[in-house]
Design an enzyme around this catalytic site. Structure first.
Site, PDB file in Angstrom:
ATOM      1  N   LYS A  43      -3.320   6.928  11.621  1.00  0.00           N
ATOM      2  CA  LYS A  43      -4.393   6.304  10.841  1.00  0.00           C
ATOM      3  C   LYS A  43      -5.496   5.800  11.771  1.00  0.00           C
ATOM      4  CE  LYS A  43      -1.254   5.387   7.074  1.00  0.00           C
ATOM      5  NZ  LYS A  43      -0.294   4.504   6.417  1.00  0.00           N
ATOM      6  N   GLN A  87       1.400  -1.507   6.462  1.00  0.00           N
ATOM      7  CA  GLN A  87       2.316  -0.361   6.528  1.00  0.00           C
ATOM      8  C   GLN A  87       3.677  -0.749   5.942  1.00  0.00           C
ATOM      9  OE1 GLN A  87       1.451   2.827   7.730  1.00  0.00           O
ATOM     10  NE2 GLN A  87       3.418   3.362   6.819  1.00  0.00           N
ATOM     11  N   ASP A 110      -5.040   1.146  -0.134  1.00  0.00           N
ATOM     12  CA  ASP A 110      -3.843   1.892  -0.528  1.00  0.00           C
ATOM     13  C   ASP A 110      -3.711   1.966  -2.059  1.00  0.00           C
ATOM     14  OD1 ASP A 110      -2.351   3.076   1.471  1.00  0.00           O
ATOM     15  OD2 ASP A 110      -1.318   1.227   2.051  1.00  0.00           O
TER      16      ASP A 110
END
Ligand code: NDP
Length: 276
Positions: A43, A87, A110
């Site tokens: 990422k 994460q 997200d």
């Protein structure tokens, strides 16, 4: 396809910067899970490629929930941070729901916050979870029409299966969601014009479970004892029957990251409007 998208996003990021908007992504990782470390590195690398400012917060395995929430509060307030990504999975002492719920929905790149989940349900959304969004791009960019098609998703997680079902439904697919309690799974998958496998079990969907000419999307990432990565679909048997199939590695993984970049640019624009 993911490279092309990132190239386009790079141009967009440049334009935004010229107009005074600098997109920034904060990535938080708690603990030292090797798979999570790989995802976070990828990422960060993508941010550098596209021209997105990024910050990484690598927190110790024994970080408390309060400490993590306090960091999110600080990031929520910072202008240079357009998007915040935590994460997953998180260590046991931290409640994932509390963490996701603490991220400002306008910085929730997200799209896991209940506000964004609800927006996806009604079909009026700013952010789409990156993996389902990447799958939709793969399908549409390949010229595959979803309308009226039998779409079978194996897996009902909040990250992949459930939002995937909504996106396919919004595109007029006829959607079936399967899970561990589904009876006669092969009967369902054999009906599918489009199969999305998000199970987390290596080579789980085999060629004999797939209809001739079906489109097969393999979300699974499973690391085998010999360190090789394999998907949830047995590629060798499935590719013989499928009209189109995504590989692992490759396929959905790189598209997921491209969509994260897209969401971060979108967040930069949204947050800039909010500030005015
Ligand atoms: P989860 O473990 O959260 O969900 C797995 C789903 O599979 C559950 O809904 C479960 O059912 C279902 N399942 C398990 N066993 C069976 C079975 N025998 N028959 C039918 N369904 C079954 O996984 P995720 O959705 O988070 O991830 C799935 C896979 O995708 C993983 O390999 C993950 O690493 C990968 N992944 C890849 C991404 C990418 O960018 N390419 C992004 C995200 C995930 P139940 O709900 O009943 O338990």
């Amino acid at each position: 396809m993911s490279k092309r998208i990132k190239d386009e996003l790079k141009k967009e990021a440049e334009k935004l910067k010229n107009s005074g908007i600098v997109p920034g992504l904060a990535v938080i990782i708690v603990g030292d899970d090797p798979a999570s470390r790989v995802y976070v590195n990828n990422k960060k690398k993508a941010c550098a490629e596209v021209g997105i400012y990024s910050e990484e917060y690598a927190l110790a395995e024994d970080t408390s929930e309060d400490e993590l929430l306090a960091l999110i509060d600080r990031l929520n307030c910072r202008k240079e941070i357009s998007g915040i990504l935590v994460q997953l999975p998180l260590p046991k002492q931290i409640n994932e729901e509390n963490v996701i719920g603490r991220i400002d929905p306008k910085k929730d790149v997200d799209a896991f916050h209940p506000v964004n989940v609800g927006k996806i349900m009604v079909g009026n959304y700013d952010f789409v979870p990156c993996t389902p969004a990447g799958i939709m791009e793969l399908i549409k960019e390949s010229g595959i029409d979803i309308s009226g098609k039998e779409c079978v998703i194996v897996g009902r997680s909040n990250i992949v299966g459930k939002p995937m079902s909504m996106l396919l439904l919004h595109s007029n697919g006829t959607v079936t969601i399967c899970h561990s309690k589904t009876r006669n799974l092969a009967e369902k998958t054999k009906r599918a014009d489009i199969i999305v496998a998000a199970v987390g079990k290596p080579n789980f969907i085999t060629g004999d479970m797939i209809k001739e000419e079906a489109v097969v999307i393999d979300v699974g990432i499973n690391r085998m004892a010999d360190k090789k990565l394999v998907g949830d679909v047995e590629f060798e048997t499935a590719e013989k029957v499928a009209s189109a199939i995504t590989p692992v590695p490759g396929g959905v993984g790189p598209m997921t990251i491209a969509m994260l970049m897209k969401n971060t640019l979108k967040a930069a624009v949204i947050n800039n409007k909010e500030d005015k």
